[in-house]
Motif scaffolding. Structure first.
Motif, mmCIF file in Angstrom:
data_model
loop_
_atom_site.group_PDB
_atom_site.id
_atom_site.type_symbol
_atom_site.label_atom_id
_atom_site.label_comp_id
_atom_site.label_asym_id
_atom_site.label_seq_id
_atom_site.Cartn_x
_atom_site.Cartn_y
_atom_site.Cartn_z
ATOM 1 N N PHE A 95 0.836 -1.208 0.000
ATOM 2 C CA PHE A 95 0.000 0.000 0.000
ATOM 3 C C PHE A 95 0.866 1.252 0.000
ATOM 4 O O PHE A 95 0.667 2.180 -0.787
ATOM 5 N N PHE A 96 1.856 1.294 0.904
ATOM 6 C CA PHE A 96 2.737 2.457 0.968
ATOM 7 C C PHE A 96 3.636 2.529 -0.261
ATOM 8 O O PHE A 96 4.051 3.622 -0.663
ATOM 9 N N ASN B 256 2.674 1.870 -3.292
ATOM 10 C CA ASN B 256 1.881 2.563 -4.300
ATOM 11 C C ASN B 256 1.804 4.057 -4.022
ATOM 12 O O ASN B 256 1.797 4.876 -4.948
ATOM 13 N N VAL B 257 1.753 4.417 -2.740
ATOM 14 C CA VAL B 257 1.652 5.828 -2.377
ATOM 15 C C VAL B 257 2.961 6.562 -2.648
ATOM 16 O O VAL B 257 2.975 7.660 -3.223
ATOM 17 N N PHE B 258 4.087 5.947 -2.252
ATOM 18 C CA PHE B 258 5.386 6.616 -2.361
ATOM 19 C C PHE B 258 6.222 6.104 -3.536
ATOM 20 O O PHE B 258 7.395 6.469 -3.664
ATOM 21 N N ASP B 259 5.652 5.263 -4.367
ATOM 22 C CA ASP B 259 6.286 4.775 -5.594
ATOM 23 C C ASP B 259 7.601 4.050 -5.328
ATOM 24 O O ASP B 259 8.677 4.477 -5.751
#
Length: 211
Positions: free
Chosen positions: A125-126, A128-131
């Motif tokens: 999940f993180f 995807n958020v922070f690439d």
């Protein structure tokens, strides 16, 4: 410009096209754990010696020494994580994928670009958020994942470049005229293989009937 790596021994004519390392922010969880446990140890020492004034069988300085020793032991985890991260290198050349690990000794793994059958990108999940994410490489005939390129910032850059190299290798773009599969494209080669397989089956059927 791609930096040089003294651990890398390239074949003649082999060129580095990409290099990277795991993101250093991966050790944040280790640092946070170290800080939390260290503060907890010193807080416990403060409560025992200054707040509650517990009559301990040892001097107060011994309690603080134990707390300091505990904090020192907790520091091992982030330090080890930092060293492992800084001593991990990933490289992609026009012919191979390399992974170097090891703090005290070097362990280098190599996979030929032409042997890579599947590239899988895993993101939390993180991630995807922070690439950031991990690329898993599987080879033809291999048993599962052969190499993991972990915790990369912008992993799509490497995956796109790697897929491009794999496509060029499978299409025979590195071969000159008349090289590779006799100058034939992969589709033609596949058709010839299928026809040869059918001819073999027919020959085996005729042989069984004659017997």
């Amino acid at each position: 410009m791609v930096p040089s790596h003294d651990w890398l021994s390239l074949d003649e004519g082999e060129d580095v096209v990409w290099s990277g390392q795991p993101r250093l922010r991966r050790i944040v969880s280790n640092v946070v754990t170290f800080v939390v446990w260290s503060l907890a140890a010193f807080a416990a020492a403060f409560v025992l010696t200054a707040v509650l004034n517990v009559d301990l069988p040892v001097p107060d300085r011994a309690v603080w020494a134990v707390a300091a020793l505990w904090a020192l032991l907790q520091a091992v985890s982030p330090v080890r994580a930092y060293l492992r991260t800084k001593n991990t290198d990933y490289l992609l050349t026009d012919e191979n994928v390399y992974k170097k690990t090891g703090v005290w000794s070097e362990n280098v793994t190599r996979i030929g670009v032409g042997d890579v059958q599947n590239t899988q990108l895993k993101k939390s999940f993180f991630g995807n958020v922070f690439d950031y994410g991990t690329i898993l490489l599987s080879t033809a005939g291999g048993s599962g994942v052969e190499m993991s390129i972990e915790d990369l910032d912008d992993p799509d850059e490497l995956r796109t470049e790697l897929r491009s190299r794999i496509s060029r290798t499978s299409d025979g773009s590195r071969d000159g005229p008349g090289e590779g599969h006799g100058g034939l494209d992969p589709e033609t080669v596949g058709t010839l293989v299928d026809e040869a397989t059918e001819l073999r089956k027919t020959a085996e059927t005729i042989e069984r009937r004659l017997q």
